[in-house]
Design a protein around this motif. Structure first.
Motif, mmCIF file in Angstrom:
data_model
loop_
_atom_site.group_PDB
_atom_site.id
_atom_site.type_symbol
_atom_site.label_atom_id
_atom_site.label_comp_id
_atom_site.label_asym_id
_atom_site.label_seq_id
_atom_site.Cartn_x
_atom_site.Cartn_y
_atom_site.Cartn_z
ATOM 1 N N PRO A 1 2.975 0.488 8.673
ATOM 2 C CA PRO A 1 2.628 0.442 7.222
ATOM 3 C C PRO A 1 1.872 0.763 6.487
ATOM 4 C CG PRO A 1 4.254 -1.294 7.631
ATOM 5 C CD PRO A 1 3.099 -1.106 8.703
ATOM 6 N N HIS B 1 0.352 -6.941 9.191
ATOM 7 C CA HIS B 1 -0.971 -6.290 9.038
ATOM 8 C C HIS B 1 -0.067 -4.742 8.612
ATOM 9 C CE1 HIS B 1 -3.114 -8.511 12.874
ATOM 10 N NE2 HIS B 1 -2.612 -9.352 11.764
ATOM 11 N N THR B 2 -0.847 -4.545 7.673
ATOM 12 C CA THR B 2 -1.154 -3.029 7.323
ATOM 13 C C THR B 2 -2.223 -1.636 8.037
ATOM 14 O OG1 THR B 2 -1.557 -3.305 5.635
ATOM 15 C CG2 THR B 2 1.040 -3.926 5.223
ATOM 16 N N LEU B 3 -2.007 -0.933 7.430
ATOM 17 C CA LEU B 3 -2.842 0.105 7.275
ATOM 18 C C LEU B 3 -3.985 0.392 5.956
ATOM 19 C CD1 LEU B 3 -1.802 2.837 9.864
ATOM 20 C CD2 LEU B 3 -3.797 1.326 9.696
#
Lengths: 201, 204
Positions: B54, B193-195
């Motif tokens: 996400p 963890h994401t973008l």
């Protein structure tokens, strides 16, 4: 006696060519700026784990489905009080249903409307550093978790970090079928009497 | 007899044209390499599923270490082309003696059978059946064992990481959060963890 310098005609930029080049570059950068995006990296966002205590929040965002949410905030208290006063003769169950129907009619938001509400909340939090907000996000099992993440990211970047949040699992039907929904009078930190909404599950 | 006006035909100036073409080429090349996601390194290639994480377009994110720092729960699609297909969970353990990268830890998890598949109908399962599925038991055991080994007392820095594909259902994420919260303040947060855009470091 010094020699006279040879006089050269002064060279001038040709205006039409200059505009030609200028416009070509302008259009080129305009087009590429739409194509080029800032690089995204894999980074880490922290989320507090839920506490196993009685929940208390100024704002509750309940996801109904992928496109709609149910929004409850302090403004709801006055509406609930009004219904309690007008329909106090109803049985507890019918009064609950009545309150819920009114809330449902007025507080279901689309994701765009939710974005707007969250922007307003962020603005309020930035203008009032002394106020602290706690936003509770309730999400049903089947919804993708990035929806919750979208809400968190929308409220994360406040100047004074005065919006706290938490997320728990829960469905809209659990609120609908709660045992009781009513207002209680409480004294806040400044000693003021406030009417708060309470939901007994 | 009509006069014929002899005009010299104007041609393109070749050096000028080449200049412009090269300029545009270099500009496009540079901007393209900037805009693409970092897949140059081995680690980057191993994370081809990055695109399914996400997005969190905020600055308040932490930089991700190449080396595993804590227990990482990885939720992926069994088949990356089928987002509605079954989900697989891996529990990746960091190494105490030496540093383990993400892909090394994932290989270890596969070698040690530290992975399990969620039932395809897990959304319809009762809470009891869901929490007793092999995937949930694996998560529960990993968090408990890791906590017993490394988290002796409540600390703000104690955390478990979660790297889950974007469409992961909230039921899975909620189960992981509940497992952490069952230990009270011993595990006060999970790291998702994401973008994100490269942000400013925060001392959370």
């Amino acid at each position: 006696m010094p020699f006279n310098q040879k006089k050269r005609p002064k060279e001038q930029v040709e205006l039409i060519s200059f505009f030609d080049i200028f416009f070509i570059l302008f259009v080129f950068f305009l087009v590429t700026s739409f194509v080029v995006r800032m690089p995204l990296q894999e980074r880490i966002l922290y989320i507090p784990t839920p506490e196993n205590t009685l929940g208390r929040a100024q704002i509750v965002v309940q996801f109904i489905d992928e496109a709609n949410v149910f929004w409850l905030d302090e403004e709801v208290s006055s509406l609930v009080t009004e219904i309690e006063e007008n329909y106090g003769y109803l049985s507890d169950t019918r009064l609950r249903d009545r309150i819920f129907d009114e809330l449902f009619n007025q507080n279901v938001l689309t994701l765009e409307e939710l974005d707007k509400k969250l922007s307003e909340l962020r603005l309020r939090a930035n203008q009032n550093p002394d106020l602290e907000y706690f936003l509770l996000i309730r999400c049903p099992n089947e919804i993708s978790y990035f929806r919750v993440l979208d809400v968190i990211t929308a409220i994360s970047e406040t100047s004074f970090r005065n919006i706290k949040y938490g997320c728990v699992g829960g469905t809209f039907d659990e609120i609908r079928q709660c045992r009781r929904i009513y207002t209680v009078v409480e004294i806040d930190a400044d000693g003021n009497r406030r009417k708060n909404i309470r939901i007994d599950f | 007899m009509a006069f014929q006006k002899q005009e010299e035909r104007k041609g393109l100036s070749l050096p000028g044209l080449i200049d412009i073409v090269f300029l545009l080429l270099i500009f496009s090349l540079v901007t393209f390499s900037v805009s693409s996601v970092n897949v140059g390194s081995d680690e980057g290639r191993a994370r081809a599923v990055d695109y399914q994480l996400p997005e969190a377009r905020i600055r308040e994110t932490l930089e991700m270490e190449e080396v595993l720092q804590t227990l990482l729960i990885l939720v992926e699609y069994q088949n990356t082309e089928d987002v509605n297909g079954p989900r697989i969970v891996y529990t990746l353990w960091p190494s105490v003696k030496d540093s383990l990268t993400f892909s090394e830890a994932k290989n270890n998890a596969i070698r040690d059978s530290s992975f399990a598949q969620f039932p395809s109908n897990f959304l319809e399962l009762s809470d009891y059946a869901f929490t007793n599925s092999s995937a949930c038991l694996l998560i529960e055991r990993a968090i408990r064992d890791y906590k017993n080994l490394f988290f002796y007392e409540p600390r703000n820095t104690n955390s478990v990481e979660l790297r889950a594909v974007k469409e992961t259902e909230f039921r899975i994420v909620n189960f992981i959060m509940e497992q952490c919260s069952s230990y009270g303040d011993t595990i006060p947060r999970i790291l998702l963890h994401t973008l994100s855009d490269k942000g400013v470091e925060n001392a959370f």
